[in-house]
Design a protein around this motif. Structure first.
Motif, PDB file in Angstrom:
ATOM      1  N   ALA A  15      23.285 -22.365 -13.607  1.00 48.32           N
ATOM      2  CA  ALA A  15      24.048 -21.214 -13.131  1.00 48.32           C
ATOM      3  C   ALA A  15      23.208 -20.376 -12.167  1.00 48.32           C
ATOM      4  CB  ALA A  15      24.510 -20.371 -14.306  1.00 48.32           C
ATOM      5  N   THR A  16      21.920 -20.257 -12.474  1.00 49.22           N
ATOM      6  CA  THR A  16      21.023 -19.542 -11.565  1.00 49.22           C
ATOM      7  C   THR A  16      20.906 -20.283 -10.243  1.00 49.22           C
ATOM      8  OG1 THR A  16      19.743 -18.723 -13.449  1.00 49.22           O
ATOM      9  CG2 THR A  16      18.707 -18.580 -11.283  1.00 49.22           C
ATOM     10  N   HIS A  28      24.008 -19.758  -8.260  1.00 47.77           N
ATOM     11  CA  HIS A  28      24.057 -18.416  -7.666  1.00 47.77           C
ATOM     12  C   HIS A  28      23.236 -18.369  -6.380  1.00 47.77           C
ATOM     13  CE1 HIS A  28      24.727 -14.074  -7.755  1.00 47.77           C
ATOM     14  NE2 HIS A  28      23.472 -13.957  -7.349  1.00 47.77           N
ATOM     15  N   VAL A  66      26.800 -19.254  -4.512  1.00 47.34           N
ATOM     16  CA  VAL A  66      27.463 -17.944  -4.539  1.00 47.34           C
ATOM     17  C   VAL A  66      26.979 -17.045  -3.405  1.00 47.34           C
ATOM     18  CG1 VAL A  66      27.886 -15.863  -5.904  1.00 47.34           C
ATOM     19  CG2 VAL A  66      27.837 -18.109  -7.025  1.00 47.34           C
ATOM     20  N   GLN A  75      29.556 -22.287 -15.426  1.00 45.78           N
ATOM     21  CA  GLN A  75      29.868 -20.892 -15.736  1.00 45.78           C
ATOM     22  C   GLN A  75      30.817 -20.252 -14.725  1.00 45.78           C
ATOM     23  OE1 GLN A  75      26.209 -18.686 -16.313  1.00 45.78           O
ATOM     24  NE2 GLN A  75      25.896 -19.540 -18.353  1.00 45.78           N
ATOM     25  N   ARG A  87      30.612 -19.355 -11.578  1.00 45.53           N
ATOM     26  CA  ARG A  87      30.161 -18.232 -10.755  1.00 45.53           C
ATOM     27  C   ARG A  87      30.717 -18.293  -9.340  1.00 45.53           C
ATOM     28  NH1 ARG A  87      24.485 -15.906 -12.885  1.00 45.53           N
ATOM     29  NH2 ARG A  87      24.659 -16.570 -15.049  1.00 45.53           N
ATOM     30  N   GLU A 129      33.304 -15.397  -7.730  1.00 47.27           N
ATOM     31  CA  GLU A 129      33.053 -14.718  -6.466  1.00 47.27           C
ATOM     32  C   GLU A 129      34.209 -14.923  -5.491  1.00 47.27           C
ATOM     33  OE1 GLU A 129      30.953 -12.514  -3.477  1.00 47.27           O
ATOM     34  OE2 GLU A 129      31.084 -12.533  -5.671  1.00 47.27           O
ATOM     35  N   ALA A 132      32.504 -17.981 -18.654  1.00 52.50           N
ATOM     36  CA  ALA A 132      33.288 -17.722 -17.444  1.00 52.50           C
ATOM     37  C   ALA A 132      34.543 -16.908 -17.756  1.00 52.50           C
ATOM     38  CB  ALA A 132      33.668 -19.044 -16.782  1.00 52.50           C
ATOM     39  N   GLU A 177      33.584 -13.349 -18.458  1.00 46.68           N
ATOM     40  CA  GLU A 177      33.152 -12.677 -17.232  1.00 46.68           C
ATOM     41  C   GLU A 177      34.342 -12.315 -16.348  1.00 46.68           C
ATOM     42  OE1 GLU A 177      29.947 -11.063 -14.981  1.00 46.68           O
ATOM     43  OE2 GLU A 177      30.126 -11.815 -17.051  1.00 46.68           O
TER      44      GLU A 177
END
Length: 361
Positions: free
Chosen positions: A148-149, A152, A156, A187, A189, A193, A216, A219
């Motif tokens: 996920a990082t 991003h 993202v 997740q 992301r 966005e 998700a 969030e």
């Protein structure tokens, strides 16, 4: 008789490889310490407070001083952190801070987490070497967090300025309102966005694993987004049960190669895409031929991640196990076999790992 035993051993070659072996051992252990520095925030704090002792750093970071001091020993002897001649005051050089903290938005320290995450399943992978089979997703409790990082950083943060411009018409269509699907969303992301940026469009994410889907969903509620939904879905039979011509845009960010059946998923994506739709696939940039990858700047990383995660996860489901380095040639073959006829491959400067394929029916 062993042919290698008859070969004259060159002392210079032996010394050179011995030196390289020491570098490998030091670098591998240093990567573990860098992962800890990232996870505990030590790099960020050291950049923030400047030259400091282990006690000052530990206090500011709210960590145990004895562990911080030993960590400083590793990253200092490894050339990541500098110290004075007394060995008691430590500094993170500006160039290192630029790459290991969020100061300049170029933080790559998170990548070192893969060493520990993948090492945790070594016993199970060794067993697969002996007996075959694979290691399932459930054996990797932190993999989704690390990915996920990565998403991003590479997806993202790059959506508006780098990724969407690959498809000039897509932004206008998203603003008007279209149906979008992300397969292997993790997740979610990227979808979160996109849902924020384009409230007139509807977004759906599919993923096999319950944990990232739960994150998700929570969030989306937290952000007040009503135009995005997430589903737990096994995509192995997507070629048969994908909703026909249901989506204007389908995305897959670093998700196709580790599926049980990438061929089935791609065929399902073709089935689910509207006639004027687009498919965007981010996947690892490499050749399908090992020889072509001998000078690849991330070759060992790609094949190790494959062996320790992507390939074995696919095999655990009885899948094809194409691996992380399935490469551009095999990727194009799978796309054409799935019914796609127009494939453009792009490289983006910010992402040193992946290719971006813009695919039309």
């Amino acid at each position: 008789m062993c042919i290698a035993c008859e070969t004259q051993l060159n002392p210079e070659d032996l010394n050179a490889f011995g030196e390289r072996f020491l570098n490998i051992m030091n670098s591998a252990n240093l990567a573990m310490m860098m992962s800890i520095g990232y996870r505990t925030g030590l790099f960020e704090v050291l950049r923030e407070i400047g030259p400091s002792t282990s006690a000052e750093l530990a206090k500011k970071a709210n960590l145990n001083e004895r562990y911080v001091r030993e960590w400083l020993g590793a990253v200092t002897t490894g050339g990541i952190v500098e110290c004075d001649d007394t060995g008691s005051v430590f500094t993170l050089p500006a160039a290192h801070a630029a790459m290991l903290t969020d100061a300049d938005g170029q933080n790559v320290a998170y990548l070192t987490q893969f060493i520990a995450v993948l090492g945790a399943v070594e016993d199970r992978v060794v067993e697969c070497f002996r007996k075959g089979g694979g290691v399932p997703y459930s054996a990797y409790p932190r993999f989704h967090e690390v990915m996920a990082t990565d998403s991003h950083r590479n997806v993202v943060e790059a959506l508006e300025d780098r990724i969407l411009p690959l498809m000039p018409e897509m932004t206008e269509r998203l603003e008007r309102g279209i149906e979008v699907l992300d397969v292997g969303c993790g997740q979610g992301r990227a979808l979160l966005e996109l849902a924020r940026l384009f409230p007139n469009s509807q977004f759906t994410g599919f993923d096999l694993c319950p944990e990232p889907v739960a994150w998700a969903r929570a969030e989306a509620v937290k952000r007040g987004l009503s135009n995005v939904t997430f589903e737990i879905r096994d995509l192995t039979t997507f070629h048969e049960d994908a909703p026909p011509a249901a989506f204007d845009w389908i995305t897959a960010f670093d998700a196709i190669h580790d599926q049980a059946r990438p061929d089935h998923l791609l065929a399902g994506i073709r089935r689910a895409l509207k006639p004027d739709g687009l498919f965007l696939m981010q996947d690892v940039g490499a050749s399908s031929n090992i020889a072509d990858n001998r000078n690849h700047h991330l070759g060992p990383l790609i094949y190790t991640v494959s062996c320790m995660h992507c390939m074995t996860v696919s095999l655990s489901q009885g899948g094809l196990g194409v691996g992380t380095a399935w490469g551009e040639q095999m990727t194009r073959e799978f796309l054409f076999n799935a019914g796609f006829s127009d494939v453009d491959r792009h490289q983006l400067e910010h992402d040193i790992m992946n290719y971006y394929y813009v695919v039309k029916p």
